[in-house]
Design a protein around this motif. Structure first.
Motif, PDB file in Angstrom:
ATOM      1  N   SER A  32       0.827  -1.210   0.000  1.00 25.88           N
ATOM      2  CA  SER A  32       0.000   0.000   0.000  1.00 25.88           C
ATOM      3  C   SER A  32       0.862   1.261   0.000  1.00 25.88           C
ATOM      4  CB  SER A  32      -0.906   0.009   1.233  1.00 25.88           C
ATOM      5  OG  SER A  32      -1.771  -1.100   1.230  1.00 25.88           O
ATOM      6  N   SER A  33       2.003   1.218   0.738  1.00 23.41           N
ATOM      7  CA  SER A  33       2.872   2.398   0.777  1.00 23.41           C
ATOM      8  C   SER A  33       3.462   2.690  -0.594  1.00 23.41           C
ATOM      9  CB  SER A  33       3.974   2.190   1.815  1.00 23.41           C
ATOM     10  OG  SER A  33       4.862   1.166   1.413  1.00 23.41           O
ATOM     11  N   PHE A  34       3.893   1.627  -1.326  1.00 22.72           N
ATOM     12  CA  PHE A  34       4.467   1.842  -2.653  1.00 22.72           C
ATOM     13  C   PHE A  34       3.417   2.347  -3.637  1.00 22.72           C
ATOM     14  CE2 PHE A  34       7.613  -1.476  -1.167  1.00 22.72           C
ATOM     15  CZ  PHE A  34       8.660  -0.577  -1.023  1.00 22.72           C
ATOM     16  N   VAL A  35       2.218   1.778  -3.563  1.00 30.56           N
ATOM     17  CA  VAL A  35       1.133   2.217  -4.460  1.00 30.56           C
ATOM     18  C   VAL A  35       0.780   3.669  -4.183  1.00 30.56           C
ATOM     19  CG1 VAL A  35      -1.299   1.881  -5.042  1.00 30.56           C
ATOM     20  CG2 VAL A  35       0.206  -0.107  -4.770  1.00 30.56           C
ATOM     21  N   THR A  36       0.646   4.020  -2.915  1.00 32.23           N
ATOM     22  CA  THR A  36       0.303   5.400  -2.548  1.00 32.23           C
ATOM     23  C   THR A  36       1.387   6.367  -2.996  1.00 32.23           C
ATOM     24  OG1 THR A  36      -0.876   4.570  -0.601  1.00 32.23           O
ATOM     25  CG2 THR A  36      -0.351   6.911  -0.639  1.00 32.23           C
ATOM     26  N   MET A  37       2.655   5.965  -2.825  1.00 31.47           N
ATOM     27  CA  MET A  37       3.763   6.829  -3.231  1.00 31.47           C
ATOM     28  C   MET A  37       3.758   7.030  -4.751  1.00 31.47           C
ATOM     29  SD  MET A  37       7.773   6.420  -2.169  1.00 31.47           S
ATOM     30  CE  MET A  37       7.261   6.025  -0.501  1.00 31.47           C
ATOM     31  N   PHE A  38       3.469   5.970  -5.481  1.00 28.96           N
ATOM     32  CA  PHE A  38       3.418   6.072  -6.948  1.00 28.96           C
ATOM     33  C   PHE A  38       2.312   7.035  -7.381  1.00 28.96           C
ATOM     34  CE2 PHE A  38       1.465   4.632 -10.930  1.00 28.96           C
ATOM     35  CZ  PHE A  38       2.550   4.767 -11.801  1.00 28.96           C
ATOM     36  N   ILE A  39       1.130   6.880  -6.797  1.00 27.08           N
ATOM     37  CA  ILE A  39       0.011   7.765  -7.145  1.00 27.08           C
ATOM     38  C   ILE A  39       0.328   9.210  -6.754  1.00 27.08           C
ATOM     39  CG2 ILE A  39      -2.426   8.275  -6.701  1.00 27.08           C
ATOM     40  CD1 ILE A  39      -2.824   5.275  -6.192  1.00 27.08           C
ATOM     41  N   LEU A  40       0.974   9.393  -5.605  1.00 27.63           N
ATOM     42  CA  LEU A  40       1.316  10.742  -5.148  1.00 27.63           C
ATOM     43  C   LEU A  40       2.273  11.424  -6.121  1.00 27.63           C
ATOM     44  CD1 LEU A  40       1.320  12.951  -2.945  1.00 27.63           C
ATOM     45  CD2 LEU A  40       3.166  11.705  -1.811  1.00 27.63           C
ATOM     46  N   VAL A  41       3.321  10.697  -6.560  1.00 27.89           N
ATOM     47  CA  VAL A  41       4.282  11.275  -7.512  1.00 27.89           C
ATOM     48  C   VAL A  41       3.588  11.651  -8.808  1.00 27.89           C
ATOM     49  CG1 VAL A  41       6.343  10.782  -8.902  1.00 27.89           C
ATOM     50  CG2 VAL A  41       6.265  10.098  -6.501  1.00 27.89           C
ATOM     51  N   ARG A  42       2.681  10.787  -9.263  1.00 31.01           N
ATOM     52  CA  ARG A  42       1.964  11.078 -10.510  1.00 31.01           C
ATOM     53  C   ARG A  42       1.077  12.304 -10.368  1.00 31.01           C
ATOM     54  NH1 ARG A  42      -2.192   6.810 -13.207  1.00 31.01           N
ATOM     55  NH2 ARG A  42      -3.461   7.615 -11.476  1.00 31.01           N
ATOM     56  N   ILE A  44       1.537  14.808  -8.262  1.00 31.51           N
ATOM     57  CA  ILE A  44       2.396  15.986  -8.186  1.00 31.51           C
ATOM     58  C   ILE A  44       2.850  16.397  -9.585  1.00 31.51           C
ATOM     59  CG2 ILE A  44       4.633  16.846  -7.372  1.00 31.51           C
ATOM     60  CD1 ILE A  44       4.293  15.104  -4.885  1.00 31.51           C
ATOM     61  N   TYR A  45       3.210  15.401 -10.401  1.00 35.17           N
ATOM     62  CA  TYR A  45       3.648  15.678 -11.772  1.00 35.17           C
ATOM     63  C   TYR A  45       2.533  16.328 -12.580  1.00 35.17           C
ATOM     64  CZ  TYR A  45       5.330  14.828 -16.514  1.00 35.17           C
ATOM     65  OH  TYR A  45       5.723  14.983 -17.829  1.00 35.17           O
ATOM     66  N   ARG A  46       1.296  15.912 -12.332  1.00 37.17           N
ATOM     67  CA  ARG A  46       0.144  16.480 -13.050  1.00 37.17           C
ATOM     68  C   ARG A  46      -0.381  17.752 -12.398  1.00 37.17           C
ATOM     69  NH1 ARG A  46      -3.652  11.177 -14.527  1.00 37.17           N
ATOM     70  NH2 ARG A  46      -2.134  10.150 -15.905  1.00 37.17           N
ATOM     71  N   GLN A  47       0.289  18.178 -11.291  1.00 38.19           N
ATOM     72  CA  GLN A  47      -0.087  19.394 -10.572  1.00 38.19           C
ATOM     73  C   GLN A  47      -1.549  19.356 -10.109  1.00 38.19           C
ATOM     74  OE1 GLN A  47       0.915  22.714 -13.096  1.00 38.19           O
ATOM     75  NE2 GLN A  47       3.111  22.492 -12.713  1.00 38.19           N
ATOM     76  N   LYS A  48      -1.918  18.218  -9.546  1.00 38.66           N
ATOM     77  CA  LYS A  48      -3.265  18.043  -9.013  1.00 38.66           C
ATOM     78  C   LYS A  48      -3.232  17.982  -7.479  1.00 38.66           C
ATOM     79  CE  LYS A  48      -5.318  15.751 -13.032  1.00 38.66           C
ATOM     80  NZ  LYS A  48      -6.097  14.578 -13.510  1.00 38.66           N
ATOM     81  N   GLN A  49      -4.413  17.993  -6.864  1.00 42.34           N
ATOM     82  CA  GLN A  49      -4.535  17.995  -5.408  1.00 42.34           C
ATOM     83  C   GLN A  49      -3.900  16.737  -4.810  1.00 42.34           C
ATOM     84  OE1 GLN A  49      -4.719  19.169  -2.155  1.00 42.34           O
ATOM     85  NE2 GLN A  49      -6.302  20.463  -3.090  1.00 42.34           N
ATOM     86  N   THR A  50      -3.026  16.954  -3.829  1.00 39.17           N
ATOM     87  CA  THR A  50      -2.304  15.815  -3.235  1.00 39.17           C
ATOM     88  C   THR A  50      -2.416  15.764  -1.705  1.00 39.17           C
ATOM     89  OG1 THR A  50      -0.283  17.148  -3.160  1.00 39.17           O
ATOM     90  CG2 THR A  50      -0.607  15.748  -5.110  1.00 39.17           C
ATOM     91  N   THR A  51      -3.199  16.642  -1.106  1.00 36.16           N
ATOM     92  CA  THR A  51      -3.238  16.754   0.362  1.00 36.16           C
ATOM     93  C   THR A  51      -3.573  15.427   1.017  1.00 36.16           C
ATOM     94  OG1 THR A  51      -3.893  19.066   0.197  1.00 36.16           O
ATOM     95  CG2 THR A  51      -4.302  17.955   2.303  1.00 36.16           C
ATOM     96  N   TRP A  52      -4.649  14.795   0.552  1.00 34.85           N
ATOM     97  CA  TRP A  52      -5.095  13.574   1.202  1.00 34.85           C
ATOM     98  C   TRP A  52      -4.199  12.381   0.861  1.00 34.85           C
ATOM     99  CZ3 TRP A  52      -7.952  13.875   5.237  1.00 34.85           C
ATOM    100  CH2 TRP A  52      -8.775  14.996   5.390  1.00 34.85           C
ATOM    101  N   LEU A  53      -3.505  12.465  -0.273  1.00 35.66           N
ATOM    102  CA  LEU A  53      -2.535  11.415  -0.580  1.00 35.66           C
ATOM    103  C   LEU A  53      -1.337  11.499   0.373  1.00 35.66           C
ATOM    104  CD1 LEU A  53      -2.556  11.393  -4.477  1.00 35.66           C
ATOM    105  CD2 LEU A  53      -3.136   9.477  -2.988  1.00 35.66           C
ATOM    106  N   PHE A  54      -0.903  12.732   0.680  1.00 34.67           N
ATOM    107  CA  PHE A  54       0.160  12.909   1.674  1.00 34.67           C
ATOM    108  C   PHE A  54      -0.289  12.343   3.026  1.00 34.67           C
ATOM    109  CE2 PHE A  54       2.406  16.136  -0.954  1.00 34.67           C
ATOM    110  CZ  PHE A  54       3.705  15.693  -0.736  1.00 34.67           C
ATOM    111  N   ALA A  55      -1.520  12.646   3.404  1.00 35.69           N
ATOM    112  CA  ALA A  55      -2.037  12.157   4.691  1.00 35.69           C
ATOM    113  C   ALA A  55      -2.077  10.630   4.711  1.00 35.69           C
ATOM    114  CB  ALA A  55      -3.431  12.729   4.936  1.00 35.69           C
ATOM    115  N   THR A  56      -2.525  10.024   3.610  1.00 36.74           N
ATOM    116  CA  THR A  56      -2.583   8.555   3.540  1.00 36.74           C
ATOM    117  C   THR A  56      -1.192   7.946   3.634  1.00 36.74           C
ATOM    118  OG1 THR A  56      -4.557   8.694   2.136  1.00 36.74           O
ATOM    119  CG2 THR A  56      -3.358   6.607   2.137  1.00 36.74           C
ATOM    120  N   LEU A  57      -0.237   8.549   2.923  1.00 32.46           N
ATOM    121  CA  LEU A  57       1.132   8.032   2.950  1.00 32.46           C
ATOM    122  C   LEU A  57       1.723   8.114   4.356  1.00 32.46           C
ATOM    123  CD1 LEU A  57       3.564   6.933   1.419  1.00 32.46           C
ATOM    124  CD2 LEU A  57       4.248   9.303   0.944  1.00 32.46           C
TER     125      LEU A  57
END
Length: 791
Positions: A32-42, A44-57
């Protein structure tokens, strides 16, 4: 950014708290940590909302950090539990010395293990041990920094396992302490007398304390030592109780308030000294940081002091960077850093209280001042500080202490400023006294006069009516609801949600109905009859049982107590009383002492000193010291009754009968005259036998009385000399409870007793294995609950 820091800190903390429930899913958590990190990086690259992804990670990272930190090292000293070994290690804290009988001391060391030897050669080991050494005054007391070797058996840490009880085992493990050893002085010897900076700090502190003792009364010296360096040693218990009642007992532990006060004084002095200097705003915080670090070293750099120092340094760093307004961010970063370093801190009492009170000040203080604008500012500001801190910490205070100090508002306005003055003057006097003795002595005399004033004011405040109110524990869900409601009331809410004032203004009648409904629910819950509960409290090697009737009236049968006549640890005050308060017991209708031995009656005085006891029931024997101590503290309104056979009491349908009461006329005492009491409700009954030996059991059988009972409190902690086959057959219990201490020196319960119980197909519960044991019955059905689930 500030909101993100707060969110990820909360997520990381929640991850630590949830880790115990999901550690069995460790591979899935990693995925789950690797999947969440992958989605978070993507994202960030797309300049979309990442607040809750940071919280999940950070939630997932919190779980992983706790799981790995909680795993024992392969060379941890606890792997040798139950074995006799030789341990080599370093003394890491100042030894605690307690005087016992004439020319004998009990010295407690904390040793950081380096090597352990079970058989040659020795092997590496990690972890710390409590080492309790009984030694004469002529034997050397080793000092912090000494390398020593200890020969003895490593014993597993074991506390009192009761709800509402301070978890001393968890607190010790947070310090890295994995076990304990009890030895005599000749079994501990020095290996290397190396010199360390800790020894230097300790010797300077001891020299300071010696100078204080020269000019101060002993009681005042102990209080000043507690204010300056932390600790309750040498302070009379009634003074500590008064400090606790008035809500200022924290001043006797070095905390963030001490560090902040020292930093504040140095900052004020520095600003005046460097006034007009170009880099004063940078230099002064550095000076303050140096002095608070020096102060923390003199205090021993214990974990609470170190945490306070870290928070103080972060605060001074914010000043240097001119980011004072970001207090919430600084608080969260300091908490996040400490939890990354030591995740188990979220279960530490001092950490919880420090964080909750500081968070209350950071988030609530300014808004509280504005709500108190009808008061003069000189009164509103200190009052807001007290309210904010108390409101922030209330669920923790309710859980651990079951009380709320109304007198703390006055104490914080009047007494705390005086104590802060004592702290500053004391520090000045102690250090100046090392250079100019006269100046230090004058400072100490002034401190002594101020301490006398503080003691008198505290005594008056503690004696005020309703100085301390009982607050029931509200648990995790109740705490979440409390903090959610608190945030709503203070305006920390989503934009589309109305505030409290707006809600009342918009729906005044509905709001009044809701409040009235809640009040009626609370009243109904309070007066509605509940099942009878019988609690067998874990008091170690002793007996203590609580009976609570449907309407909350309470009967206590025995109180536990430290073995031996020299009472170092008051189980009544430290173990039984918190248990009673946890269940809302504010007074006892009856206190039965089956007999006067210390392990049954030793805690009675500590309990009676704190809560009212209407009736005291004593066995007919010569009063022991434990009973004498009780009689010295109970009020004149209490009724003292000698138990006799056939005595019968009824409370809310619960019937208490005295089935056996030896008069002691034949010169017998102690176990021989143990009273036997049975409590009955509906079709269920409980038999309390004290330490009655086989001879007493035979007397009961010869009387041909009906002694059958559903639950038997096994006599004499399961000793072989009690619980004969004939007695067990006559009682015919379905359950047996053995109140016994873990790893006790008596070998209780005896194997023969266990076999006799098992032969009668009786279900056995033990306080050393299951902790507190609670039976609940409505008269027709009964259920059993234990604090620990292990057998």
């Amino acid at each position: 950014m500030p909101n993100l820091v707060v969110l990820i800190t909360a997520a990381f903390t929640a991850g630590i708290w949830c880790a115990n429930y999901f550690r069995w899913l460790l591979p899935f958590i990693y995925v789950s940590s690797f999947v969440t990190m992958f989605i978070l990086v993507r994202q960030i690259y797309r300049q979309k909302q990442t607040t809750w992804l940071f919280a999940t990670l950070f939630f997932i990272i919190g779980m992983l950090r706790f799981i790995h930190d909680d795993a024992l090292s392969l060379v941890d000293i606890s792997h040798y539990t139950g074995e006799k070994v030789t341990v080599y290690g370093t003394i890491v804290e100042t030894p605690q010395v307690t005087a016992l009988e004439e020319e004998t001391n009990k010295v407690r060391y904390i040793i950081e293990t380096k090597k352990v030897q079970r058989e040659k050669p020795s092997v590496a080991a990690t972890g710390r041990l409590f080492v309790s050494s009984r030694q004469s005054n002529k034997e050397t007391i080793f000092q912090q920094g000494n390398m020593v070797q200890v020969n003895g058996e490593i014993i597993m840490l074991h506390g009192y396992n009761n709800p509402g009880q301070y978890d001393s085992v968890a607190a010790a493990q947070l310090q890295g302490i994995r076990g304990r050893m009890s030895v005599y002085g000749k079994e501990i010897s020095i290996v290397d007398n190396s010199y360390s900076w800790k020894q230097v700090a300790t010797r300077w502190r001891e020299k300071i304390i010696e100078n204080i003792k020269k000019v101060m009364p002993e009681s005042h010296e102990a209080i000043l030592e507690g204010i300056l360096f932390g600790g309750y040693g040498g302070i009379p218990r009634e003074i500590v109780a008064d400090f606790s009642t008035t809500g200022i007992v924290h001043i006797l532990s070095v905390s963030g308030s001490h560090i902040a006060l020292v930093a504040g004084i140095i900052t004020v002095l520095g600003n005046n000294a460097f006034k007009g200097f170009m880099f004063a705003n940078k230099i002064v915080p550095l000076f303050a940081a140096f002095f608070i670090a020096l102060y923390a070293i003199f205090c021993g750099l214990t974990p609470p002091v170190l945490r306070s120092l870290i928070m103080g340094l972060i605060g001074l760093g914010a000043v240097c960077l001119e980011r004072e307004k970001d207090a919430a961010v600084a608080l969260c970063l300091s908490v996040l850093g400490m939890l990354i370093y030591q995740p188990a801190l979220i279960y530490d009492l001092s950490f919880q209280l420090s964080f909750a009170s500081t968070a209350g000040l950071v988030f609530l203080n300014a808004k509280t001042v504005s709500k108190l604008r009808f008061l003069p500012l000189w009164l509103a500001s200190p009052l807001a500080v007290t309210i904010s801190a108390q409101v922030g910490v209330l669920p923790f205070i309710a859980w651990y202490f079951n009380s709320f100090s109304l007198s703390s508002f006055i104490a914080n306005l009047i007494i705390v400023p005086i104590i802060e003055g004592i702290l500053i003057l004391g520090l000045f006097g102690t250090f100046s006294g090392l250079l100019v003795g006269f100046v230090g002595n004058v400072s100490m005399v002034i401190c002594s006069l101020l301490i006398g004033l503080v003691l008198q004011l505290t005594k008056w405040l503690a004696a005020m009516p309703a100085a301390k109110l009982y607050v029931p524990p509200i648990g995790i869900l109740g705490s979440i609801l409390y903090y959610g409601l608190l945030c709503w009331m203070y305006g920390y809410k989503p934009k589309n949600v109305l505030s409290l004032r707006e809600t009342i203004k918009k729906w005044p009648q509905k709001s009044a109905v809701v409040v009235l409904f809640l009040v009626l629910c609370i009243i109904g819950y309070t007066v509605y009859p509940r099942p009878v509960s019988v609690h067998f409290i874990d008091v170690g090697q002793g007996d203590a049982a609580l009976i609570v009737t449907p309407h909350g009236r309470a009967i206590l049968v025995d109180t536990g107590g430290t073995i031996g006549e020299t009472v170092e640890f008051d189980i009544g005050y430290r173990v039984v009383l918190p248990y009673l308060r946890h269940y809302g017991i504010q007074g006892l209708d009856y206190l039965f002492l089956t007999h006067g031995h210390q392990d049954h009656a030793g805690g009675a005085a500590g309990i009676a000193r704190e809560i009212p006891v209407k009736n005291v029931m004593l066995s007919q024997e010569k009063y022991t010291q434990a009973v004498v101590n009780l009689l010295h503290v109970i009020p004149r309104s209490s009724v003292i009754i000698a138990t006799y056979e056939g005595q019968r009491i009824e409370l809310d349908g619960v019937v208490i009968e005295v089935l056996h009461a030896d008069t002691g006329m034949n010169g017998q005492s102690g176990n021989e005259v143990s009273s036997v009491v049975r409590a009955s409700y509906g079709k269920y009954s409980f038999l309390f036998t004290g330490d009655l030996p086989a001879h007493g059991e035979e007397q009961m059988l010869q009387s041909n009385k009906d002694i059958s009972s559903t639950v038997l409190k096994v006599g004499h902690h399961g000793a072989r000399t009690s619980s004969t086959v004939e007695f067990l057959q006559a009682v015919a219990p379905k359950y047996a409870v053995i109140s016994v201490g873990n790893n006790n020196s008596f070998g209780h319960p005896h194997g023969d007793t266990i076999r006799r119980l098992e032969a009668q197909h009786i279900t056995i519960y033990r306080t050393d294995r299951q902790g507190a044991i609670v039976f609940k019955t409505n008269g027709t059905k009964m259920e059993v609950d234990t604090f620990l689930s292990s057998d």
